[in-house]
Design an enzyme around this catalytic site. Sequence first.
Site, mmCIF file in Angstrom:
data_model
loop_
_atom_site.group_PDB
_atom_site.id
_atom_site.type_symbol
_atom_site.label_atom_id
_atom_site.label_comp_id
_atom_site.label_asym_id
_atom_site.label_seq_id
_atom_site.Cartn_x
_atom_site.Cartn_y
_atom_site.Cartn_z
ATOM 1 N N HIS A 308 -1.534 -1.131 0.811
ATOM 2 C CA HIS A 308 -1.333 -1.468 2.220
ATOM 3 C C HIS A 308 -1.903 -0.337 3.058
ATOM 4 O O HIS A 308 -1.806 0.821 2.671
ATOM 5 C CB HIS A 308 0.170 -1.632 2.507
ATOM 6 C CG HIS A 308 0.437 -2.344 3.784
ATOM 7 N ND1 HIS A 308 0.468 -1.689 4.986
ATOM 8 C CD2 HIS A 308 0.641 -3.657 4.044
ATOM 9 C CE1 HIS A 308 0.699 -2.577 5.928
ATOM 10 N NE2 HIS A 308 0.808 -3.773 5.386
ATOM 11 N N ASP A 366 3.343 -9.586 -0.270
ATOM 12 C CA ASP A 366 2.681 -10.751 -0.839
ATOM 13 C C ASP A 366 2.798 -10.852 -2.350
ATOM 14 O O ASP A 366 2.502 -11.885 -2.938
ATOM 15 C CB ASP A 366 1.190 -10.749 -0.473
ATOM 16 C CG ASP A 366 1.009 -11.010 0.996
ATOM 17 O OD1 ASP A 366 1.833 -11.741 1.549
ATOM 18 O OD2 ASP A 366 0.056 -10.466 1.571
HETATM 19 N N1 ACO Z 1 -6.192 -2.755 -6.065
HETATM 20 C C1 ACO Z 1 -6.933 -1.729 -6.571
HETATM 21 N N2 ACO Z 1 -7.328 -0.675 -5.847
HETATM 22 C C2 ACO Z 1 -6.961 -0.631 -4.569
HETATM 23 C C3 ACO Z 1 -6.197 -1.656 -3.969
HETATM 24 C C4 ACO Z 1 -5.805 -2.739 -4.776
HETATM 25 N N3 ACO Z 1 -5.076 -3.743 -4.285
HETATM 26 N N4 ACO Z 1 -5.988 -1.351 -2.666
HETATM 27 C C5 ACO Z 1 -6.605 -0.186 -2.453
HETATM 28 N N5 ACO Z 1 -7.198 0.261 -3.609
HETATM 29 C C6 ACO Z 1 -7.904 1.521 -3.810
HETATM 30 C C7 ACO Z 1 -9.295 1.505 -3.180
HETATM 31 O O1 ACO Z 1 -10.269 1.068 -4.082
HETATM 32 C C8 ACO Z 1 -9.449 2.945 -2.795
HETATM 33 O O2 ACO Z 1 -9.759 3.684 -3.959
HETATM 34 P P1 ACO Z 1 -10.837 4.898 -3.889
HETATM 35 O O3 ACO Z 1 -10.228 5.935 -2.999
HETATM 36 O O4 ACO Z 1 -10.988 5.319 -5.300
HETATM 37 O O5 ACO Z 1 -12.103 4.328 -3.303
HETATM 38 C C9 ACO Z 1 -8.051 3.395 -2.394
HETATM 39 O O6 ACO Z 1 -7.173 2.527 -3.115
HETATM 40 C C10 ACO Z 1 -7.797 3.280 -0.898
HETATM 41 O O7 ACO Z 1 -8.064 1.937 -0.516
HETATM 42 P P2 ACO Z 1 -8.601 1.476 0.906
HETATM 43 O O8 ACO Z 1 -9.398 0.228 0.707
HETATM 44 O O9 ACO Z 1 -9.241 2.641 1.612
HETATM 45 O O10 ACO Z 1 -7.244 1.141 1.637
HETATM 46 P P3 ACO Z 1 -7.120 0.317 2.968
HETATM 47 O O11 ACO Z 1 -5.976 0.923 3.674
HETATM 48 O O12 ACO Z 1 -8.401 0.230 3.705
HETATM 49 O O13 ACO Z 1 -6.789 -1.148 2.407
HETATM 50 C C11 ACO Z 1 -5.705 -3.156 1.864
HETATM 51 C C12 ACO Z 1 -5.567 -1.762 2.510
HETATM 52 C C13 ACO Z 1 -6.843 -3.935 2.538
HETATM 53 C C14 ACO Z 1 -4.389 -3.925 2.084
HETATM 54 C C15 ACO Z 1 -5.997 -2.984 0.338
HETATM 55 O O14 ACO Z 1 -4.959 -2.242 -0.268
HETATM 56 C C16 ACO Z 1 -6.168 -4.334 -0.370
HETATM 57 O O15 ACO Z 1 -7.252 -4.909 -0.304
HETATM 58 N N6 ACO Z 1 -5.105 -4.821 -1.079
HETATM 59 C C17 ACO Z 1 -5.171 -6.092 -1.760
HETATM 60 C C18 ACO Z 1 -5.003 -7.233 -0.748
HETATM 61 C C19 ACO Z 1 -3.591 -7.365 -0.280
HETATM 62 O O16 ACO Z 1 -2.631 -7.399 -1.054
HETATM 63 N N7 ACO Z 1 -3.459 -7.475 1.057
HETATM 64 C C20 ACO Z 1 -2.154 -7.726 1.689
HETATM 65 C C21 ACO Z 1 -1.842 -6.665 2.669
HETATM 66 S S1 ACO Z 1 -0.228 -6.896 3.288
HETATM 67 C C22 ACO Z 1 -0.379 -8.127 4.405
HETATM 68 O O17 ACO Z 1 -1.366 -8.401 5.010
HETATM 69 C C23 ACO Z 1 0.874 -8.839 4.664
#
Ligand code: ACO
Length: 432
Positions: A308, A366
Amino acid sequence: MKLVDNKATLSFSNGSPSVDLPVYAGNIGPDVIDIRKLYAQTGMFTYDPGFLSTASCQSAITYIDGDKGELLYRGYPIEQLATQCDYLDTCYLLLNGELPNESQRGDFHKLVTNHTMVNEQMQFFLRGFRRDAHPMAVLTGLVGGLSAFYHDSTDINNPKHREIAAIRLIAKMPTLVAMAYKYGIGQPYMYPKNDLSYSGNFLRMMFGTPCEEYQVNPVLARALDRIFILHADHEQNASTSTVRLAGSSGANPFACIAAGIACLWGPSHGGANEEALNMLKEIGTPERIPEFIEGVKDRKYKLMGFGHRVYKNYDPRAKVMQQSAHEVLEAVGDPNDPLLQVARELERVALNDEYFIERKLFPNVDFYSGITLSAMGFPTTMFTVLFALARTVGWIAQWQEMMEDPSQKIGRPRQLYTGPTQRDYVPVERRG
Ligand code: ACO
């Protein structure tokens, strides 16, 4: 917001004069540096795509402490509201700032109930869609279309219009969502039944038919109500910011909420619950988890329902959701549902794996909502639609707050331009 004593000073290594920037404090959470005059003072913009360090507004509605894993609606912890209130109490709280007393509660429930029906013409509007259209596409259209039906609540400068638009949206959303569902499966629409609770009425409109009496299962109604509470607001997330940005131009509330729904549909936001359930089904059995985790680490795909932007700890909504998943499966499904087994094991493995620990990746709301909704009988395509239904109150409360904020301006971000500099037109026969 309060001006605090210390100022931020921005200095430049090229000898340009430094500038002092005021700092403001909220009631809790990080202070903010006021950069509104920065461009006038320095000729520079700030650069923050994705709003990683930018407070886009001041708000008194919802507070999140992502490190602690805390979520407060008007100061009340989400765990308390989810276990002790119903969804309409939560709506009242978000809209008015306080929980209702007994008579306010009765009046509010009655007011919402009296607006549950939609203009009969909406049925004909709905008929224009293909039967196999995604219900989020249909809902975006239907909600946008409300502004064509309710002209007496689109004057945004009239507080009475704003209030009635808010009530109409909260009241009509379950009716529209159920209509979109029934249209897709070719069943007759069920009109709202006003002696039922908000969630009970919605379950009946979704799963009842005119052929027989529908008995609301109280366990399912309570679980659904709780899901609505958990999703009711979440501060300045992507869809709420979309609603505010659309509203900042003076667009009517129905159009603004339609914009919010469109944004919510994306898989990084509201679409994630659908993706999370699909992922659990694809994994299928706990034995396949290690192989799946390897794929995540190789960045072939993400672990949906994990991570998140704000929570760098367990999402407090996920804990309540996990509890609801158990209750619903006890009541109507299989408490040993293989998907629940996969989810629990996946959570256990991920929470103990260095890759996820290092990146502070925890389950979000979720992760368990898909299993719960699926056990209740909702098809996956409806998951994000239910999220939109529940979030409508948050969107409208935030929109109302913005409309009453004297410092509100049209949202107009600037940019760092990286395209060609000025050049002269070349006739087509001389282009290489
Ligand atoms: N699975 C694996 N790796 C992940 C995930 C994940 N779900 N989420 C983040 N990471 C990793 C990224 O690859 C990144 O790694 P790195 O530093 O080695 O490159 C690191 O964690 C940071 O991730 P960001 O993408 O910079 O985090 P951001 O804050 O931009 O993204 C997000 C947040 C979009 C929610 C992301 O965690 C994601 O895509 N999760 C899966 C989708 C999801 O469950 N969304 C629901 C959100 S809650 C809602 O809307 C109610």
